[in-house]
Design an enzyme around this catalytic site. Sequence first.
Site, PDB file in Angstrom:
ATOM      1  N   ASN A 189       0.865  -1.179   0.000  1.00  0.00           N
ATOM      2  CA  ASN A 189       0.000   0.000   0.000  1.00  0.00           C
ATOM      3  C   ASN A 189       0.904   1.232   0.000  1.00  0.00           C
ATOM      4  OD1 ASN A 189      -2.411  -1.507   0.170  1.00  0.00           O
ATOM      5  ND2 ASN A 189      -2.203  -1.690   2.380  1.00  0.00           N
ATOM      6  N   GLY A 191      -4.695   3.109   1.178  1.00  0.00           N
ATOM      7  CA  GLY A 191      -4.914   2.357   2.413  1.00  0.00           C
ATOM      8  C   GLY A 191      -3.686   2.206   3.283  1.00  0.00           C
ATOM      9  N   HIS A 215       6.513  -1.160   4.044  1.00  0.00           N
ATOM     10  CA  HIS A 215       6.396  -2.581   4.369  1.00  0.00           C
ATOM     11  C   HIS A 215       5.721  -3.310   3.225  1.00  0.00           C
ATOM     12  CE1 HIS A 215       2.929  -0.377   5.908  1.00  0.00           C
ATOM     13  NE2 HIS A 215       2.192  -1.441   5.624  1.00  0.00           N
TER      14      HIS A 215
HETATM   15  P1  AMP Z   1      -0.870  -0.821   5.743  1.00  0.00           P
HETATM   16  O1  AMP Z   1      -2.340  -0.617   5.580  1.00  0.00           O
HETATM   17  O2  AMP Z   1      -0.235  -1.380   4.482  1.00  0.00           O
HETATM   18  O3  AMP Z   1      -0.153   0.404   6.278  1.00  0.00           O
HETATM   19  O4  AMP Z   1      -0.720  -1.994   6.775  1.00  0.00           O
HETATM   20  C1  AMP Z   1      -0.260  -1.864   8.081  1.00  0.00           C
HETATM   21  C2  AMP Z   1      -0.246  -3.252   8.648  1.00  0.00           C
HETATM   22  O5  AMP Z   1       0.556  -3.249   9.806  1.00  0.00           O
HETATM   23  C3  AMP Z   1      -1.628  -3.776   9.048  1.00  0.00           C
HETATM   24  O6  AMP Z   1      -1.864  -5.001   8.353  1.00  0.00           O
HETATM   25  C4  AMP Z   1      -1.500  -3.983  10.564  1.00  0.00           C
HETATM   26  O7  AMP Z   1      -2.198  -5.117  11.002  1.00  0.00           O
HETATM   27  C5  AMP Z   1      -0.009  -4.114  10.752  1.00  0.00           C
HETATM   28  N1  AMP Z   1       0.515  -3.700  12.050  1.00  0.00           N
HETATM   29  C6  AMP Z   1       0.328  -2.521  12.691  1.00  0.00           C
HETATM   30  N2  AMP Z   1       1.014  -2.461  13.834  1.00  0.00           N
HETATM   31  C7  AMP Z   1       1.680  -3.654  13.939  1.00  0.00           C
HETATM   32  C8  AMP Z   1       2.555  -4.208  14.897  1.00  0.00           C
HETATM   33  N3  AMP Z   1       2.910  -3.555  15.999  1.00  0.00           N
HETATM   34  N4  AMP Z   1       3.049  -5.451  14.671  1.00  0.00           N
HETATM   35  C9  AMP Z   1       2.701  -6.134  13.568  1.00  0.00           C
HETATM   36  N5  AMP Z   1       1.883  -5.660  12.619  1.00  0.00           N
HETATM   37  C10 AMP Z   1       1.368  -4.435  12.800  1.00  0.00           C
END
Ligand code: AMP
Length: 104
Positions: free
Chosen positions: A84, A90, A97
């Site tokens: 994303n 989103g 990541h």
């Molecule tokens: P995005 O929408 O691509 O920014 O996705 C962020 C992702 O990070 C989501 O799928 C969350 O579930 C994940 N996330 C947020 N905080 C953490 C955390 N502390 N450890 C692992 N995953 C996380």
Amino acid sequence: MSEDCIFCKIANGEIATELVYQTPNTVVFKDANPKAPVHLLVVPKKHYATLNDVDDKELLGELMQTIQQVTKKIGLKSYKVHINTGKDAGQVVFHLHIHILGNK
Ligand code: AMP
Ligand code: ZN
């Protein structure tokens, strides 16, 4: 390192998280809110807010190789990758990541 960035803290060991895999410049850990039976996040150790901010070709290659290596390690032959980029797409966490999603 960007202060108050959750993924910087994970990548630098400030928040204890079980790493599934790591390379010199990347870490892989489980998504906290999995959207598939296997849901991993591949993250550069250095802070880049979005994919658009990375100008380092070697790091981009290392991120792709990390995907190959971690999926091989866990025996996941079939999977999707997802980035994303930007709020309208989103993106919620503004540290680059790559999602790996698999139905193992
Ligand atoms: P995005 O929408 O691509 O920014 O996705 C962020 C992702 O990070 C989501 O799928 C969350 O579930 C994940 N996330 C947020 N905080 C953490 C955390 N502390 N450890 C692992 N995953 C996380
Ligand atoms: Zn960060």
